[in-house]
Motif scaffolding. Sequence first.
Motif, PDB file in Angstrom:
ATOM      1  N   GLY A  30       0.815  -1.215   0.000  1.00 47.61           N
ATOM      2  CA  GLY A  30       0.000   0.000   0.000  1.00 47.61           C
ATOM      3  C   GLY A  30       0.846   1.260   0.000  1.00 47.61           C
ATOM      4  O   GLY A  30       0.525   2.236  -0.683  1.00 47.61           O
ATOM      5  N   ILE A  31       1.935   1.249   0.762  1.00 47.75           N
ATOM      6  CA  ILE A  31       2.834   2.405   0.788  1.00 47.75           C
ATOM      7  C   ILE A  31       3.464   2.602  -0.587  1.00 47.75           C
ATOM      8  O   ILE A  31       3.553   3.735  -1.090  1.00 47.75           O
ATOM      9  N   ALA A  32       3.910   1.520  -1.206  1.00 50.13           N
ATOM     10  CA  ALA A  32       4.508   1.625  -2.541  1.00 50.13           C
ATOM     11  C   ALA A  32       3.484   2.110  -3.568  1.00 50.13           C
ATOM     12  O   ALA A  32       3.800   2.933  -4.439  1.00 50.13           O
ATOM     13  N   ASP A  33       2.251   1.618  -3.481  1.00 47.25           N
ATOM     14  CA  ASP A  33       1.203   2.031  -4.413  1.00 47.25           C
ATOM     15  C   ASP A  33       0.851   3.506  -4.226  1.00 47.25           C
ATOM     16  O   ASP A  33       0.648   4.233  -5.199  1.00 47.25           O
ATOM     17  N   PHE A  34       0.791   3.952  -2.991  1.00 43.22           N
ATOM     18  CA  PHE A  34       0.524   5.368  -2.730  1.00 43.22           C
ATOM     19  C   PHE A  34       1.656   6.226  -3.279  1.00 43.22           C
ATOM     20  O   PHE A  34       1.416   7.293  -3.855  1.00 43.22           O
ATOM     21  N   GLY A  35       2.894   5.793  -3.107  1.00 44.76           N
ATOM     22  CA  GLY A  35       4.037   6.525  -3.636  1.00 44.76           C
ATOM     23  C   GLY A  35       3.971   6.646  -5.147  1.00 44.76           C
ATOM     24  O   GLY A  35       4.285   7.696  -5.718  1.00 44.76           O
ATOM     25  N   ARG A  36       3.557   5.572  -5.806  1.00 44.67           N
ATOM     26  CA  ARG A  36       3.422   5.599  -7.268  1.00 44.67           C
ATOM     27  C   ARG A  36       2.304   6.557  -7.692  1.00 44.67           C
ATOM     28  O   ARG A  36       2.445   7.293  -8.669  1.00 44.67           O
ATOM     29  N   ALA A  37       1.193   6.568  -6.964  1.00 44.59           N
ATOM     30  CA  ALA A  37       0.096   7.490  -7.272  1.00 44.59           C
ATOM     31  C   ALA A  37       0.528   8.939  -7.047  1.00 44.59           C
ATOM     32  O   ALA A  37       0.187   9.833  -7.829  1.00 44.59           O
ATOM     33  N   PHE A  38       1.300   9.187  -6.005  1.00 43.02           N
ATOM     34  CA  PHE A  38       1.787  10.530  -5.719  1.00 43.02           C
ATOM     35  C   PHE A  38       2.752  10.993  -6.811  1.00 43.02           C
ATOM     36  O   PHE A  38       2.702  12.143  -7.253  1.00 43.02           O
ATOM     37  N   PHE A  39       3.627  10.096  -7.265  1.00 46.79           N
ATOM     38  CA  PHE A  39       4.528  10.408  -8.377  1.00 46.79           C
ATOM     39  C   PHE A  39       3.737  10.754  -9.634  1.00 46.79           C
ATOM     40  O   PHE A  39       4.070  11.694 -10.353  1.00 46.79           O
ATOM     41  N   THR A  40       2.673   9.998  -9.904  1.00 46.90           N
ATOM     42  CA  THR A  40       1.833  10.260 -11.072  1.00 46.90           C
ATOM     43  C   THR A  40       1.188  11.633 -10.967  1.00 46.90           C
ATOM     44  O   THR A  40       1.157  12.391 -11.947  1.00 46.90           O
ATOM     45  N   GLU A  41       0.702  11.991  -9.799  1.00 48.70           N
ATOM     46  CA  GLU A  41       0.063  13.291  -9.605  1.00 48.70           C
ATOM     47  C   GLU A  41       1.069  14.426  -9.816  1.00 48.70           C
ATOM     48  O   GLU A  41       0.759  15.433 -10.458  1.00 48.70           O
ATOM     49  N   ILE A  42       2.279  14.267  -9.313  1.00 48.44           N
ATOM     50  CA  ILE A  42       3.305  15.293  -9.492  1.00 48.44           C
ATOM     51  C   ILE A  42       3.687  15.414 -10.965  1.00 48.44           C
ATOM     52  O   ILE A  42       3.870  16.525 -11.483  1.00 48.44           O
ATOM     53  N   SER A  43       3.798  14.285 -11.656  1.00 45.86           N
ATOM     54  CA  SER A  43       4.132  14.307 -13.084  1.00 45.86           C
ATOM     55  C   SER A  43       3.048  15.002 -13.892  1.00 45.86           C
ATOM     56  O   SER A  43       3.346  15.759 -14.824  1.00 45.86           O
ATOM     57  N   LEU A  44       1.785  14.756 -13.547  1.00 45.35           N
ATOM     58  CA  LEU A  44       0.683  15.403 -14.254  1.00 45.35           C
ATOM     59  C   LEU A  44       0.682  16.914 -14.022  1.00 45.35           C
ATOM     60  O   LEU A  44       0.419  17.693 -14.942  1.00 45.35           O
ATOM     61  N   ALA A  45       0.963  17.326 -12.799  1.00 43.05           N
ATOM     62  CA  ALA A  45       1.014  18.766 -12.506  1.00 43.05           C
ATOM     63  C   ALA A  45       2.128  19.440 -13.293  1.00 43.05           C
ATOM     64  O   ALA A  45       1.935  20.530 -13.851  1.00 43.05           O
ATOM     65  N   GLN A  46       3.291  18.799 -13.365  1.00 47.85           N
ATOM     66  CA  GLN A  46       4.403  19.353 -14.136  1.00 47.85           C
ATOM     67  C   GLN A  46       4.056  19.428 -15.621  1.00 47.85           C
ATOM     68  O   GLN A  46       4.360  20.408 -16.294  1.00 47.85           O
ATOM     69  N   ALA A  47       3.414  18.388 -16.135  1.00 48.42           N
ATOM     70  CA  ALA A  47       3.049  18.372 -17.550  1.00 48.42           C
ATOM     71  C   ALA A  47       2.029  19.470 -17.866  1.00 48.42           C
ATOM     72  O   ALA A  47       2.130  20.135 -18.906  1.00 48.42           O
ATOM     73  N   ALA A  48       1.062  19.688 -16.984  1.00 50.26           N
ATOM     74  CA  ALA A  48       0.063  20.733 -17.209  1.00 50.26           C
ATOM     75  C   ALA A  48       0.707  22.119 -17.169  1.00 50.26           C
ATOM     76  O   ALA A  48       0.390  22.984 -17.994  1.00 50.26           O
ATOM     77  N   ARG A  49       1.627  22.332 -16.233  1.00 50.21           N
ATOM     78  CA  ARG A  49       2.332  23.628 -16.174  1.00 50.21           C
ATOM     79  C   ARG A  49       3.155  23.863 -17.429  1.00 50.21           C
ATOM     80  O   ARG A  49       3.163  24.965 -17.975  1.00 50.21           O
TER      81      ARG A  49
END
Length: 126
Positions: A30-49
């Motif tokens: 669960g910790i690893a999966d949450f980390g992957r989801a958090f990485f995805t969210e950060i990547s999406l924010a960077q891509a949108a900017r």
Amino acid sequence: MKSKRLRSERGAAAVEFALVLPVLLILIIGIADFGRAFFTEISLAQAAREGARVMAVTKDAGQATAAAIAAAPGLNPALGGGNVAVPGSCAAGSQVTVTITYSYASVTGFFGPINLQSRGAMRCGG
């Protein structure tokens, strides 16, 4: 007496470990999966900017879409043109907003696909 007591306690440790192991594994995954989801969210924010920045400077929706896709190379599956919404025009002084929607698939399958969305905004003509 003492050896009989130690022999009976030896099996207790194995039983306790067998009871705790599934909970521990679920917690670690669960910790690893949450980390992957958090990485995805950060990547999406960077891509949108990045997409908003390119649209504000070049006023070209095609270049902005390509820049947004290129700004998130670590996503699996990768972003596509259908994930990125870039407005068709950008008038000087107005604000451009790039929206990215992405379906995040959990590794464990406990959380199911989660729709993540990120927006980047910048004033045109910057």
